[in-house]
Design a protein around this motif. Structure first.
Motif, PDB file in Angstrom:
ATOM      1  N   MET A  55       0.824  -1.214   0.000  1.00 26.59           N
ATOM      2  CA  MET A  55       0.000   0.000   0.000  1.00 26.59           C
ATOM      3  C   MET A  55       0.859   1.265   0.000  1.00 26.59           C
ATOM      4  SD  MET A  55      -3.171  -0.643  -0.314  1.00 26.59           S
ATOM      5  CE  MET A  55      -3.885   0.928   0.158  1.00 26.59           C
ATOM      6  N   LYS A  76      -4.770   3.723  -8.353  1.00 21.31           N
ATOM      7  CA  LYS A  76      -5.905   3.002  -7.750  1.00 21.31           C
ATOM      8  C   LYS A  76      -6.364   1.827  -8.610  1.00 21.31           C
ATOM      9  CE  LYS A  76      -7.595   7.062  -5.219  1.00 21.31           C
ATOM     10  NZ  LYS A  76      -6.803   6.710  -4.035  1.00 21.31           N
ATOM     11  N   THR A  79      -5.167  -3.049  -5.454  1.00 24.28           N
ATOM     12  CA  THR A  79      -5.426  -3.026  -4.018  1.00 24.28           C
ATOM     13  C   THR A  79      -5.016  -4.359  -3.406  1.00 24.28           C
ATOM     14  OG1 THR A  79      -7.316  -1.536  -4.274  1.00 24.28           O
ATOM     15  CG2 THR A  79      -7.175  -2.770  -2.217  1.00 24.28           C
ATOM     16  N   THR A  81      -4.866  -6.950  -0.217  1.00 28.60           N
ATOM     17  CA  THR A  81      -5.719  -7.144   0.955  1.00 28.60           C
ATOM     18  C   THR A  81      -5.565  -8.563   1.504  1.00 28.60           C
ATOM     19  OG1 THR A  81      -7.991  -7.010   1.788  1.00 28.60           O
ATOM     20  CG2 THR A  81      -7.711  -7.895  -0.421  1.00 28.60           C
TER      21      THR A  81
END
Length: 438
Positions: A55, A76, A79, A81
């Motif tokens: 990130m 963007k 991402t 996670t």
């Protein structure tokens, strides 16, 4: 519009959301390629330590430039996670998880099964799933397909399933994720069509085969071919050494033949996730059909023996210098499994440390790519890399080159080492002789 046509349209318009499970040496670069090409990509990993690093646009794999990560994070399009519920947001899910061997040298599919169960929990109509983890022929259809169909979905109509083996070669200057042709095998023709459409977005060329089993077998053949040929030159290395013949000289001469010969090189043992492991997936599966894979098993025996052979040569060299291995200070150069990367998977250097310590040697290592030895499934050495200088080199009874990183100061090492044992022919290549080759 049916699920296939809808998904093909989403891919064409770059509206498909791509999910990649496993952000390691395979999954991370693949994620970055999809994000770079304009697809919103979600990277999943159970190791929560990786998420904040990514990130921040940073990297934990040295050969992957931070700029590549920061660009797609800022845009963007990527991402990372550890929240697997976000699998429900994905149109395509690509599984890139490890497939190690257990202590019986049998396939350990724990990571594939857990990933499959996580996908099954959030699967919905219209999704595409691809497995990239190296495994035995039949895994995709025998392990994953039933998990998804248990949700009441039909493969080829409600969801789409394929196998496409990874072909990563970390830090290869000539080939990267996007420039290595991609073999794809779908469970149904519709699955294959979608698999090609997705991978065609980021890979230079897709190579369709008739089934996931054919694709799974393709990866095994590639690595079995390498394992057997490396075993051959490792065996010849030991034979020729007794005959006072330099295997490296012989290989250089043989490869001048413009046909019928491909050069393979000996070493201290096999490393990386593929060659030491993949062949035994086929060995295990072949037993189901009452077939013994003699070539594979013999190659495994020869390659597994190499670290012991290296230690034997090192011990003999110390004897000639009037020293015993027990109590001698040994400096191992290189901890990663191949040069110029930080990849420790199955590195023969770890086995060398274990054997040498068990024989009573005092062992250190130096590798700027690996400042501290990380814990692995087999080893947990509490060791940090030694910084090299002339004083340090002189303090060791023997220097053992295991991984031939380009950033070693070979001349300085040569000028100051009491004894050098070279498993990669790195010193002779640079014009330094009177060393022990192992």
């Amino acid at each position: 519009m049916n699920h296939k046509e809808n998904l093909l349209k989403k891919i064409e318009e770059k509206k498909a959301v791509i999910g990649v499970i496993g952000l390691g040496y395979v999954g991370l670069p693949l994620s970055l390629e999809f994000a770079k090409k304009g697809f919103y990509t979600i990277g999943f990993d159970i190791d929560e330590r990786k998420i904040p690093i990514l990130m921040q646009g940073k990297t934990y794999i040295k050969h992957i430039a931070e700029e590549k990560i920061s660009n797609v994070v800022k845009s963007k399009k990527f991402t990372p996670t550890s929240d697997f519920s976000k699998l429900s947001e994905c149109d395509a899910i690509i599984i890139c998880v490890p497939t190690p061997l257990d202590h019986h040298r049998e396939p350990d599919l724990t990571f594939i099964k857990k990933s499959g169960e996580q996908v099954a929990e959030f699967i919905h109509e219209g999704q595409f799933i691809s497995l990239e983890s190296s495994t035995y022929p039949g895994t995709t259809e025998e392990i994953l397909q039933p998990l998804f169909e248990a949700k009441g979905l039909k493969v080829g109509e409600d969801f789409f399933l394929a196998f496409s083996p990874e072909r990563e070669d970390p830090n290869n200057p000539s080939y990267s994720t996007s420039t290595i042709p991609k073999v794809v095998g779908g469970v149904t023709p519709a699955c294959l069509e979608i698999a090609q459409k997705i991978y065609d977005q980021v890979i230079v060329k897709t190579v369709p085969v008739s089934s996931p089993r054919a694709a799974e077998a393709t990866k095994l053949l590639e690595n079995i071919y390498r394992s057997i040929n490396i075993a051959l030159v490792n065996e010849l290395k030991m034979v020729f050494d007794k005959m006072d013949i330099d295997i490296w000289e012989v290989i250089e001469a043989a490869k001048t033949k413009p046909f019928g010969f491909q050069a393979f090189y000996p070493g201290p043992g096999l490393g990386g996730h593929c060659i030491p492991i993949d062949p035994f997936y086929l060995t295990w599966k072949a037993r189901e059909f009452d077939i013994n894979t003699k070539f594979i098993e013999l190659a495994g025996e020869i390659n597994t023996f190499q670290p012991y052979y290296v230690v034997q040569k090192l011990s003999e060299a110390l004897d000639k210098n009037g020293k015993t291995l027990k109590g001698s200070k040994v400096l191992i150069l290189g901890a990663s499994y191949k040069k110029n990367i930080d990849d420790m998977r199955e590195s023969p250097s770890l086995k060398l440390i274990e054997i040498l310590q068990n024989r009573g040697a005092i062992v250190s290592y130096s590798d700027s790519y690996v400042p501290k030895l990380p814990p692995t499934r087999k080893y947990n050495f509490e060791m940090k890399s030694v910084e090299l200088n002339s004083t340090v080199i002189k303090s060791y009874d023997v220097v053992l080159l295991s991984t031939d990183h380009d950033n070693f100061d070979y001349e300085m090492i040569y000028q100051n080492a009491q004894l050098i044992v070279d498993t990669r022919n790195a010193f002779a290549k640079r014009g330094f002789y009177n060393i022990v080759k192992a």
